[in-house]
Each structure stands twice: as C-alpha cells, then as structure tokens.
Design a protein around this motif. Sequence first.
Motif, PDB file in Angstrom:
ATOM      1  N   ARG A 209       0.834  -1.194   0.000  1.00  0.00           N
ATOM      2  CA  ARG A 209       0.000   0.000   0.000  1.00  0.00           C
ATOM      3  C   ARG A 209       0.872   1.248   0.000  1.00  0.00           C
ATOM      4  NH1 ARG A 209      -4.605  -0.478   4.476  1.00  0.00           N
ATOM      5  NH2 ARG A 209      -5.237   1.415   3.368  1.00  0.00           N
ATOM      6  N   LEU A 210       0.324   2.343  -0.536  1.00  0.00           N
ATOM      7  CA  LEU A 210       1.081   3.578  -0.693  1.00  0.00           C
ATOM      8  C   LEU A 210       0.868   4.567   0.443  1.00  0.00           C
ATOM      9  CD1 LEU A 210       0.447   4.301  -4.493  1.00  0.00           C
ATOM     10  CD2 LEU A 210       2.446   3.216  -3.459  1.00  0.00           C
ATOM     11  N   SER A 211       0.056   4.237   1.408  1.00  0.00           N
ATOM     12  CA  SER A 211      -0.352   5.223   2.412  1.00  0.00           C
ATOM     13  C   SER A 211       0.820   5.783   3.207  1.00  0.00           C
ATOM     14  CB  SER A 211      -1.373   4.599   3.366  1.00  0.00           C
ATOM     15  OG  SER A 211      -0.845   3.414   3.963  1.00  0.00           O
ATOM     16  N   ALA A 212       1.912   5.023   3.327  1.00  0.00           N
ATOM     17  CA  ALA A 212       3.013   5.466   4.182  1.00  0.00           C
ATOM     18  C   ALA A 212       4.098   6.221   3.433  1.00  0.00           C
ATOM     19  CB  ALA A 212       3.633   4.261   4.891  1.00  0.00           C
ATOM     20  N   VAL A 213       4.056   6.266   2.092  1.00  0.00           N
ATOM     21  CA  VAL A 213       5.152   6.861   1.333  1.00  0.00           C
ATOM     22  C   VAL A 213       4.672   8.091   0.571  1.00  0.00           C
ATOM     23  CG1 VAL A 213       6.360   4.666   1.110  1.00  0.00           C
ATOM     24  CG2 VAL A 213       4.761   5.376  -0.684  1.00  0.00           C
ATOM     25  N   ASP A 214       5.652   8.925   0.186  1.00  0.00           N
ATOM     26  CA  ASP A 214       5.366  10.105  -0.635  1.00  0.00           C
ATOM     27  C   ASP A 214       5.539   9.807  -2.120  1.00  0.00           C
ATOM     28  OD1 ASP A 214       4.998  11.991   1.592  1.00  0.00           O
ATOM     29  OD2 ASP A 214       7.124  11.612   1.969  1.00  0.00           O
ATOM     30  N   ALA A 215       6.410   8.864  -2.428  1.00  0.00           N
ATOM     31  CA  ALA A 215       6.670   8.508  -3.823  1.00  0.00           C
ATOM     32  C   ALA A 215       7.146   7.067  -3.873  1.00  0.00           C
ATOM     33  CB  ALA A 215       7.715   9.442  -4.442  1.00  0.00           C
ATOM     34  N   TYR A 216       7.089   6.495  -5.068  1.00  0.00           N
ATOM     35  CA  TYR A 216       7.438   5.082  -5.240  1.00  0.00           C
ATOM     36  C   TYR A 216       8.083   4.929  -6.605  1.00  0.00           C
ATOM     37  CZ  TYR A 216       6.575  -0.026  -4.799  1.00  0.00           C
ATOM     38  OH  TYR A 216       6.697  -1.382  -4.685  1.00  0.00           O
ATOM     39  N   GLU A 217       9.220   4.231  -6.664  1.00  0.00           N
ATOM     40  CA  GLU A 217       9.828   3.958  -7.968  1.00  0.00           C
ATOM     41  C   GLU A 217       9.234   2.654  -8.494  1.00  0.00           C
ATOM     42  OE1 GLU A 217      12.352   1.561  -8.838  1.00  0.00           O
ATOM     43  OE2 GLU A 217      12.502   0.622  -6.875  1.00  0.00           O
ATOM     44  N   GLN A 218       8.581   2.755  -9.658  1.00  0.00           N
ATOM     45  CA  GLN A 218       7.889   1.602 -10.225  1.00  0.00           C
ATOM     46  C   GLN A 218       7.758   1.780 -11.728  1.00  0.00           C
ATOM     47  OE1 GLN A 218       6.804  -1.308 -10.120  1.00  0.00           O
ATOM     48  NE2 GLN A 218       6.893  -1.880  -7.963  1.00  0.00           N
ATOM     49  N   GLN A 219       7.398   0.721 -12.422  1.00  0.00           N
ATOM     50  CA  GLN A 219       7.122   0.804 -13.852  1.00  0.00           C
ATOM     51  C   GLN A 219       5.621   0.968 -14.059  1.00  0.00           C
ATOM     52  OE1 GLN A 219       9.179  -2.641 -13.425  1.00  0.00           O
ATOM     53  NE2 GLN A 219       7.790  -4.009 -14.529  1.00  0.00           N
ATOM     54  N   VAL A 220       5.243   1.580 -15.180  1.00  0.00           N
ATOM     55  CA  VAL A 220       3.849   1.994 -15.340  1.00  0.00           C
ATOM     56  C   VAL A 220       2.892   0.806 -15.344  1.00  0.00           C
ATOM     57  CG1 VAL A 220       4.341   4.192 -16.469  1.00  0.00           C
ATOM     58  CG2 VAL A 220       4.197   2.125 -17.853  1.00  0.00           C
ATOM     59  N   ASP A 221       3.301  -0.323 -15.914  1.00  0.00           N
ATOM     60  CA  ASP A 221       2.402  -1.471 -15.951  1.00  0.00           C
ATOM     61  C   ASP A 221       2.105  -1.975 -14.538  1.00  0.00           C
ATOM     62  OD1 ASP A 221       0.971  -3.437 -17.674  1.00  0.00           O
ATOM     63  OD2 ASP A 221       2.290  -4.855 -16.648  1.00  0.00           O
ATOM     64  N   ASN A 222       3.104  -1.977 -13.676  1.00  0.00           N
ATOM     65  CA  ASN A 222       2.883  -2.387 -12.290  1.00  0.00           C
ATOM     66  C   ASN A 222       2.058  -1.359 -11.525  1.00  0.00           C
ATOM     67  OD1 ASN A 222       4.328  -4.680 -12.744  1.00  0.00           O
ATOM     68  ND2 ASN A 222       6.068  -4.139 -11.449  1.00  0.00           N
ATOM     69  N   ILE A 223       2.243  -0.081 -11.858  1.00  0.00           N
ATOM     70  CA  ILE A 223       1.444   0.959 -11.201  1.00  0.00           C
ATOM     71  C   ILE A 223      -0.038   0.716 -11.460  1.00  0.00           C
ATOM     72  CG2 ILE A 223       0.896   3.432 -11.220  1.00  0.00           C
ATOM     73  CD1 ILE A 223       3.878   3.932 -11.806  1.00  0.00           C
ATOM     74  N   PHE A 224      -0.357   0.382 -12.712  1.00  0.00           N
ATOM     75  CA  PHE A 224      -1.754   0.097 -13.028  1.00  0.00           C
ATOM     76  C   PHE A 224      -2.196  -1.229 -12.411  1.00  0.00           C
ATOM     77  CE2 PHE A 224      -4.959  -2.001 -15.659  1.00  0.00           C
ATOM     78  CZ  PHE A 224      -5.970  -1.058 -15.617  1.00  0.00           C
ATOM     79  N   GLY A 225      -1.372  -2.266 -12.565  1.00  0.00           N
ATOM     80  CA  GLY A 225      -1.756  -3.588 -12.083  1.00  0.00           C
ATOM     81  C   GLY A 225      -1.941  -3.659 -10.587  1.00  0.00           C
ATOM     82  N   SER A 226      -1.268  -2.778  -9.844  1.00  0.00           N
ATOM     83  CA  SER A 226      -1.408  -2.748  -8.382  1.00  0.00           C
ATOM     84  C   SER A 226      -2.459  -1.741  -7.928  1.00  0.00           C
ATOM     85  CB  SER A 226      -0.055  -2.408  -7.737  1.00  0.00           C
ATOM     86  OG  SER A 226       0.917  -3.380  -8.059  1.00  0.00           O
ATOM     87  N   PHE A 227      -3.197  -1.166  -8.875  1.00  0.00           N
ATOM     88  CA  PHE A 227      -4.275  -0.202  -8.597  1.00  0.00           C
ATOM     89  C   PHE A 227      -3.756   1.076  -7.945  1.00  0.00           C
ATOM     90  CE2 PHE A 227      -6.095  -4.502  -8.362  1.00  0.00           C
ATOM     91  CZ  PHE A 227      -7.027  -4.429  -9.386  1.00  0.00           C
ATOM     92  N   TYR A 228      -2.471   1.383  -8.160  1.00  0.00           N
ATOM     93  CA  TYR A 228      -1.915   2.590  -7.563  1.00  0.00           C
ATOM     94  C   TYR A 228      -2.481   3.852  -8.206  1.00  0.00           C
ATOM     95  CZ  TYR A 228       1.587  -0.407  -5.317  1.00  0.00           C
ATOM     96  OH  TYR A 228       2.219  -1.356  -4.560  1.00  0.00           O
ATOM     97  N   GLY A 229      -2.925   3.752  -9.456  1.00  0.00           N
ATOM     98  CA  GLY A 229      -3.477   4.917 -10.129  1.00  0.00           C
ATOM     99  C   GLY A 229      -4.757   5.427  -9.507  1.00  0.00           C
ATOM    100  N   LEU A 230      -5.370   4.640  -8.637  1.00  0.00           N
ATOM    101  CA  LEU A 230      -6.582   5.083  -7.947  1.00  0.00           C
ATOM    102  C   LEU A 230      -6.251   5.931  -6.727  1.00  0.00           C
ATOM    103  CD1 LEU A 230      -8.609   1.739  -8.073  1.00  0.00           C
ATOM    104  CD2 LEU A 230      -8.695   3.667  -9.678  1.00  0.00           C
ATOM    105  N   ALA A 231      -5.006   5.815  -6.231  1.00  0.00           N
ATOM    106  CA  ALA A 231      -4.617   6.539  -5.020  1.00  0.00           C
ATOM    107  C   ALA A 231      -3.588   7.628  -5.287  1.00  0.00           C
ATOM    108  CB  ALA A 231      -4.057   5.560  -3.984  1.00  0.00           C
ATOM    109  N   ALA A 232      -2.724   7.431  -6.271  1.00  0.00           N
ATOM    110  CA  ALA A 232      -1.667   8.393  -6.599  1.00  0.00           C
ATOM    111  C   ALA A 232      -1.896   8.900  -8.015  1.00  0.00           C
ATOM    112  CB  ALA A 232      -0.298   7.733  -6.487  1.00  0.00           C
ATOM    113  N   LYS A 233      -1.663  10.177  -8.245  1.00  0.00           N
ATOM    114  CA  LYS A 233      -2.082  10.783  -9.507  1.00  0.00           C
ATOM    115  C   LYS A 233      -0.965  11.423 -10.313  1.00  0.00           C
ATOM    116  CE  LYS A 233      -6.401   9.701  -9.245  1.00  0.00           C
ATOM    117  NZ  LYS A 233      -6.953   8.709 -10.198  1.00  0.00           N
ATOM    118  N   TYR A 234       0.301  11.135  -9.992  1.00  0.00           N
ATOM    119  CA  TYR A 234       1.381  11.786 -10.726  1.00  0.00           C
ATOM    120  C   TYR A 234       2.477  10.775 -11.069  1.00  0.00           C
ATOM    121  CZ  TYR A 234      -0.838  15.894  -8.663  1.00  0.00           C
ATOM    122  OH  TYR A 234      -1.743  16.837  -8.266  1.00  0.00           O
TER     123      TYR A 234
END
Length: 614
Positions: A209-234
């Motif tokens: 989960r992203l609740s504890a961090v300000d940023a995360y290094e990841q690839q775009v496919d994983n960002i989508f696959g982990s549903f991060y695009g619903l919580a982080a917008k940049y």
Amino acid sequence: MTRGARSTVALMVAAVLGLVGCTSSTTDRAGGRGLQAVTVLEIAQLDDAAPSQVQAYATEVEKESHGSLRLHFNDFWHKGEVDFEKHTLEDVTGGRMPGAWVGVRSLDLVGVTSFQPLVAPLLVDSQAMQDRIFSAGIPLEMARGLEGHGLVAVAVLPGPMRKVLGVRKPFREPEDFRRALLGIQGGEIPESTAKALGATFTRMPSGARLSAVDAYEQQVDNIFGSFYGLAAKYVTANINLWPQAMAVILNQAAYRELTDTQREILRKAAGDAIPAALKATQSEDDAGVAKLCGQDVAFPTSSDLQLAALRRAVQPVYDEIARDPDNARMLNRLTTLRAAVAAPPDVSACTRPGPGAHSGSLPEGTYDMVLENDARSQCTDSPPQGTPGQKSWYSLEVRDGRVTIRQRIDNQSAPWGVGYYGFYSTLRDRIRIDSLNARWSFDGTALRLNDMTGGSCSDAVLWTTKPWVLRSGPVQGAPVVPDGTYEAGLTDADRHLCDGKPGGQGLNPQSDPRGKPTSFSSITLDAGALRGYAREGRPTVIPRLEWVGSYRVYGHTFELTTLTFVDGPEHWDRLTATFTFDGTNLTLKPVGTWPCWARVWWALHPWTLPKKTP
C-alpha cells in the motif's frame, strides 16, 4: 497407458525433481517416438505469470530445443516479503531452487556489482539506448561478474523503465525529493539514489500500500496492475530512473547438469529473444500509460534544467559505482554510447488529440531534431556552424505564441545555447515565425515545415531539412503566471546579505531599527515584457524604474532574459529559476549561478500579486 498420459507423467516428474531429463523409447502406432527426453528448468518467480520478456525467452528455448528443454515457473515465490529478491537469490545460491528470474539491480544484494552501471540513475533513460546496449551484447559481458558467486546468468533481458510515482504531488527536481519518503525495490543503487536526492527510503514488497510513502519507484504497468493509479495521480513523464532489466539465473549445480548442447540452446535463445523482449517492453509501457490515463493520472514533465539538476544530485551514486575499476570503465563506455545514440529520455504521456483538434494552432510542446553540420555547407549567406562531418542537436520549444530553439553544437553533452527566440502565428496550414513564412503539418508525432520564404538559406536548412519530433507536450498541471504587477519587500537585514560580494553595494541598505521593509520592489509582467521598480523607505513614494527586460515561462521554469539595469552597465542575458504560483504568491528558486544581489532581490521573498493586468 496412452502416449499422452505417459508424456504428462514424464513432465510432472521433471517438474517435481526440478532439473531432470525424462526419456522413453515407446513407439506410437504411426511408428514415431511417443516420448522424447525433456529437461525442465525450475524457475522461481514472484507473481503468477512471468513477464512478457521472460516468456519470450522461454518460447525461444522451447523452439530452439524442439521441445526438449523447457522452463517451468514456480509462482508467488516469497510473495509479500519486503526482501523477496534477496531471499530468492539466496534460495538459488543455497540450492533450495535451481533457478529464478530477478531484476539485475538486485544482484548486488549477493555481492554481484557488475550490473550497477546498467542501472546507474538517469543513464539508460530511453528504449533506444537500451536497444543499443543489448544489441552490442554488453549485458552478457556484465553477466561474467556472477562468476565466483555460485550463479550463472543464462539470459539477460531488457525491461521497462522505472518511473517516479508521486502520491500527493509530482516529483520533478531534487527539491521535491528532499525529506520525502521514497518506496524502493531492488539493491544498493535505489538506496544510494534516494540518499543522494535527500530522501529517506523504505523497501516495499510487491503490491504494498502507498499510504506510508510520498513517492514510489515503479514501472507503469505495475502501477496500473497494483491499482496505484486510484490513489496516486502523478507519474513524472520523462524521469526514467533505470531500466528494469532482468536476468534468468541458475545455480552452478543446476548449470553443470546441462549438456553442452543444452547450454548452447540457452545461450542462443537469449540472443534470439532480445527483439521480442524489446517489442514487449515498449508495448507494455504504452499499454500501461494508456490505462493510467484512463484513471486520470497526470504525467507532468521535468524541464531540461530540472533534469540537469537531478543528474548533478545523483553524481555521488556514479562516484560510488566507479570505485570498482571495471565498473568505472563500463560507466565511461555507456556514457559514450549514450552520446552516440543521441536519444532524449523516453516520455510517457496521454495520447494527444490529432491536428484537427487544435483548430489550426501549432501543437505546443518540446520537439527534438538532429542535423548534420554539412547540411548547411550549401549556404553562403552565413558562416558555417559546427565541425564538418559532425552533427548537432536541437530542441524546439513551442509555447504561448513563442518559439525557442536551443542547440548543442558538435556534441550532445555540450551546454545548451539559444539559437533562436521569436514569436509565431498560424493560419490554417501556414505559419509565420517573425519574418519567416512556411507551410506546416503535424501527424501527432512529427512537426514538418516546408516551402519556407523570408529568411536565409541557413534558416531554411535548420527549420525544414528534418522533421521535429515531439518529445513532450505542455506540462500537465503546470501553474500559469498571469500578467500583472507583483510586489515584495526587503528588510535592512536582507539588504546586508551581500555585503562584501560583487554587486552587494547595489542593494543600498537604509536602516530601519524595527526590521521592517526598507525597500519596496515591484515587477510588472506584460506579455513577455518585464519592468522592475523600487521604492525606498515607504511604499507610498513614487516608484523608480530599475530594470527592464523580457521573461518567459515554460513548464515550471521562469526565465529572465536580456535583463538590463537602467542606471548602470549591468546586463544579464539569462537568469533561470523554477517557480511556484499559488494564485497570489510567485516564488522563484534560482537554478545555476546567480549573483548574490539577484538572489536577494528576485528570489529571497515571494512576489505577491495584488493586481492582475486586465
């Protein structure tokens, strides 16, 4: 038992044993052989499906061996663990698993540092660069570093770019990372990069989960696959930290059990899989971006100045890598190769509307073009530019009715110089750039100008010889600086900050024991023209004109140009800053070298906008 049943049993036995050849000499009714010797390589993996790049390799292995050598993937290996890659590597070296696929950036967790140059931050930042590296066989040279560590890399494959996902804000420059908590995966390089940028870091398991961090290094496919695009917008569009290159590894015991023929099959399949892996990487990135755009994720862009600042900030990581002489030589080799490739950073962006959607306007953004210096040899109306036989790099920025061409002559790593600055207007398929007239077209990627009149031969060669390729559109979500008059004040203490430094006497302090502002300054921004005024002692006195010049705003960059002091010889061609504007306050942060007095006068305090230009 039927032939099909026997084949199934043989493969199941191979899977259970991990690395084994299963043979049967049974003949089927047609006279052929019912079973063949099949060797199955057990490969541990984190998720429930191998990446498309590794799948491409597995396909080539099976094809090259005519089905006699196969990869079987063991899913969810150390799933949910923070140190999943380290534990997987330890399982392989310890003999608990014959093989695995891992990101090459994690190999230094078991002492293998030869891949660190490949994942040096911001070095391999385009698929064109990664393509050239793999085409040259460089990763296989790096794989020799596994010798002595109980491992063999049977394949090294290209992967997608790791991006910066901003949870609550975009991350474009070093200041954005300072004191932020950055989620990372992999080995030592992500840690060192976070420290160099002034961030703290935390290692994160897959799907965390992203609740504890300000940023995360990841690839775009994983960002989508982990549903991060619903919580982080940049997702910063053109910051590519490093490629997620991956290695398929075996331990020495498993590798020794293979025949020479099988080892050759694995080697040949590794090379044959590269084109398919590169294609899969690009498709994966494109699909991931499109999906995130559907979730309203923004892709803000770092300016060239911000990227340069990031590169300077991560230099300690390069110094650390270069402590190993072999890695130092490899860094130099990759840096030279990067200059030869001459590709800008890959940019992730939502699909832009076609030309018809622009109502005849020139699409704003940044365009790139590389031109051979000899292209101007035919022109006799201006002196030659650059060394014959060499080429030069150009960047065209189109924004708010202005065009700016920056140039790097002879060398892509040379400092940018301004080659042209002017204004443009369009009417249907015609464009006028100051005195130049031409036809223009845009196909969604390339801007082409032709039939140019009104300028010199050199003008026509520069503008029309090659298409200008869109690198990035306007920065999404970038603040707009409205025209108007902005005000700020300096206290007596502020005006002493440059005592003893060049130009410091120009601040002319007038004492106020209460520490209140003794100089009241204002700047007027009017469609690219700038005027600076000062009032001494009280804000009600008549303002005195002190500065005249021009300014331009692009992305998050505020640039003062041709700045001239009215009552003196001081003149500056350019002062550059990043900026923020919250609707009332304009705050400048100098980039590069500014005189002390300029930092105090222009950037010490925010400029407040009490009145907009009508």
